[in-house]
Design a protein around this motif. Structure first.
Motif, short mmCIF file in Angstrom:
data_model
loop_
_atom_site.label_atom_id
_atom_site.label_comp_id
_atom_site.label_asym_id
_atom_site.label_seq_id
_atom_site.Cartn_x
_atom_site.Cartn_y
_atom_site.Cartn_z
N TYR A 1 49.38 42.53 35.03
CA TYR A 1 49.29 41.13 35.09
C TYR A 1 48.06 40.66 36.14
O TYR A 1 48.03 41.10 37.21
N MET A 2 47.00 39.77 35.71
CA MET A 2 46.04 39.45 36.65
C MET A 2 46.54 38.22 37.39
O MET A 2 46.98 37.43 36.89
N PRO A 3 45.98 38.27 38.73
CA PRO A 3 46.40 37.00 39.49
C PRO A 3 45.82 35.76 39.33
O PRO A 3 46.42 34.87 39.61
N ARG A 4 44.76 35.78 38.82
CA ARG A 4 44.02 34.47 38.23
C ARG A 4 42.92 34.63 37.09
O ARG A 4 42.61 35.94 36.63
N GLY A 5 42.62 33.65 36.48
CA GLY A 5 41.65 33.81 35.63
C GLY A 5 42.23 33.26 34.08
O GLY A 5 43.57 33.10 33.95
N GLY A 6 41.32 33.01 33.17
CA GLY A 6 41.54 32.70 31.77
C GLY A 6 40.86 33.35 30.67
O GLY A 6 40.69 34.44 30.74
N HIS A 7 40.69 32.51 29.51
CA HIS A 7 40.14 33.27 28.52
C HIS A 7 38.89 33.91 28.43
O HIS A 7 38.48 35.08 27.95
N PHE A 8 37.94 33.39 29.40
CA PHE A 8 36.62 33.89 29.42
C PHE A 8 36.59 34.82 30.68
O PHE A 8 35.72 34.80 31.73
N ALA A 9 37.41 35.76 30.68
CA ALA A 9 37.50 36.53 31.90
C ALA A 9 36.27 37.18 32.39
O ALA A 9 36.21 37.30 33.71
#
Length: 422
Positions: free
Chosen positions: A388-396
């Motif tokens: 589970y990544m702490p932040r970020g969205g579709h364009f990682a």
């Protein structure tokens, strides 16, 4: 209440199963995909001499092109947005005026071309069309260190440029005493950037996977890792199914739910009350439920996919002819797919064959859809890393290159330590 949830889940599943089958997902129940062959060039194969050479490529700079773009931007006509609509109906035309003014008056195309040409690029012809790719080898690493080979596949609306921030973090060893380095290949999907578009009907994610496998073979690589998001995730998955003896590990930052309605419906309906029974974590519950919100997100964000999957030539006229239209169409996704709440700002601030190769998943919190690990097990049979990544969205790779690079390195290290037999 429960009935409404069931309807929502069924609709979501039908939307994605229908779209995925329409757009070329892997089908069947075999352990691997037969590759087959194809021809996507003009005319017939016999009319074109075979050419397997790998040619250096540089993005061209054209003052005439920029002059034409500025002329088109200067004559653009925009309709006023609804009052207070922000980005809820797409790209807000009031803010778009600011974007177009910057593009016409301040954007430095010559400098941008120099940035694009920062890394070595090449073109090679596969199945009748030219395939463009970036190829970076590590420099200054000890001779005893053999770089890991990594293919990174982009998605839509993206390009090879998505990886320009993350590639230097992978190519060279990071941190004191680090020796691990990667040789990185980033191909452009046919029809994207500088890869030639197919000239015949029927090209899909299976065909793209086959082309990328052939590209790696042509570069002399018979063992490599694959990383991808969006379409790159599907293409990479197909590569792992086609050539599991070549793909040492598959790392994804976007995955689609698998397992069929019979398996997913009980989990979707009862998951919030009995999460342990279905292998759902508190983070899964937070990101997936309520399912009505999931349905809303799917309906809001998937309209483009249906248009492009059914009548692409119609919307293609507007996108090819109008730089303003292209900017609005693509930048809107960079807004809402980075963070869903961006639409509240004035500025926009699948059931397939199993994958047996070791797989890693980076689950970013602002991704379009969240796929719990428990929902992926029927397809990805060897998940060695799910974070589970702490932040970020579709364009990682574009948004959080450091986080994604660290997760890719961690995943590859786990695969190497496990020494999973291929």
């Amino acid at each position: 209440m429960a009935a409404g949830v069931v309807v929502a889940v069924v609709l979501v599943a039908l939307v994605f199963i229908g779209l995925w089958k329409l757009l070329g997902d892997a089908k069947g129940d075999k352990d691997f995909l037969p590759e087959g062959d194809g021809w996507w060039g003009k005319g017939e194969p016999s009319q074109t001499p075979a050419d397997e050479t790998i040619r250096p490529f540089k993005v061209p700079y054209s003052p005439e092109t920029m002059q034409d773009v500025r002329r088109r931007l200067a004559s653009v006509r925009l309709a006023e947005p609804l009052e207070g609509s922000r980005f809820h109906y797409g790209f807000n035309s009031t803010y778009l005026q600011r974007v177009l003014k910057y593009w016409a008056e301040e954007f430095d195309w010559e400098r941008t071309v120099a940035v694009l040409n920062k890394y070595p690029q090449y073109i090679t012809n596969i199945e009748g069309i030219d395939v463009h790719f970036v190829h970076i080898r590590p420099l200054g690493v000890p001779e005893s260190t053999k770089p890991k080979v990594l293919l990174m596949a982009h998605g839509w609306p993206g390009s090879f440029y998505e990886f320009y921030k993350i590639m230097p973090l992978l190519v060279e060893p990071q941190g004191p005493g680090a020796t691990e380095a990667f040789e990185v290949i980033c191909p452009s999907i046919p029809g994207y950037s500088f890869s030639e578009a197919p000239h015949k009907q029927g090209f899909n994610a299976l065909c793209a996977a086959r082309l990328f496998c052939k590209l790696m073979e042509r570069l002399g690589h018979d063992k490599y890792y694959v990383q991808g998001g969006d379409w790159g995730s599907l293409i990479g998955t197909n590569m792992a199914i086609m050539r599991p003896w070549c793909v040492k590990g598959l790392h994804l930052n976007f995955v689609t739910v698998t397992g069929g309605l019979g398996r997913l419906l009980p989990s979707a309906v009862l998951g919030p009350w009995m999460p342990g029974l279905f292998g759902l974590t508190p983070t899964d519950i937070k990101r997936v439920f309520p399912c009505t919100q999931l349905l809303k997100n799917v309906l809001l964000e998937s309209g483009y996919m249906h248009i492009q999957g059914t009548k692409p030539d119609t919307v293609g006229v507007a996108l090819s002819d109008s730089p303003a239209g292209l900017a609005a169409y693509m930048l809107e996704k960079f807004s809402t797919w980075t963070k869903r709440e961006n639409m509240d700002q004035e500025d926009g601030g699948l059931e397939t064959m199993p994958v047996w190769v070791p797989t890693g998943v980076a689950a970013f919190p602002n991704e379009l859809l969240h796929a719990p690990r428990a929902w992926l097990a029927s397809k990805y049979r060897s998940i060695v890393s799910y974070e589970y990544m702490p932040r970020g969205g579709h364009f990682a790779a574009f948004e959080q290159p450091l986080l994604l690079a660290e997760d890719v390195r961690s995943f590859v290290k786990k695969v190497e330590e496990l020494a999973v037999p291929l």
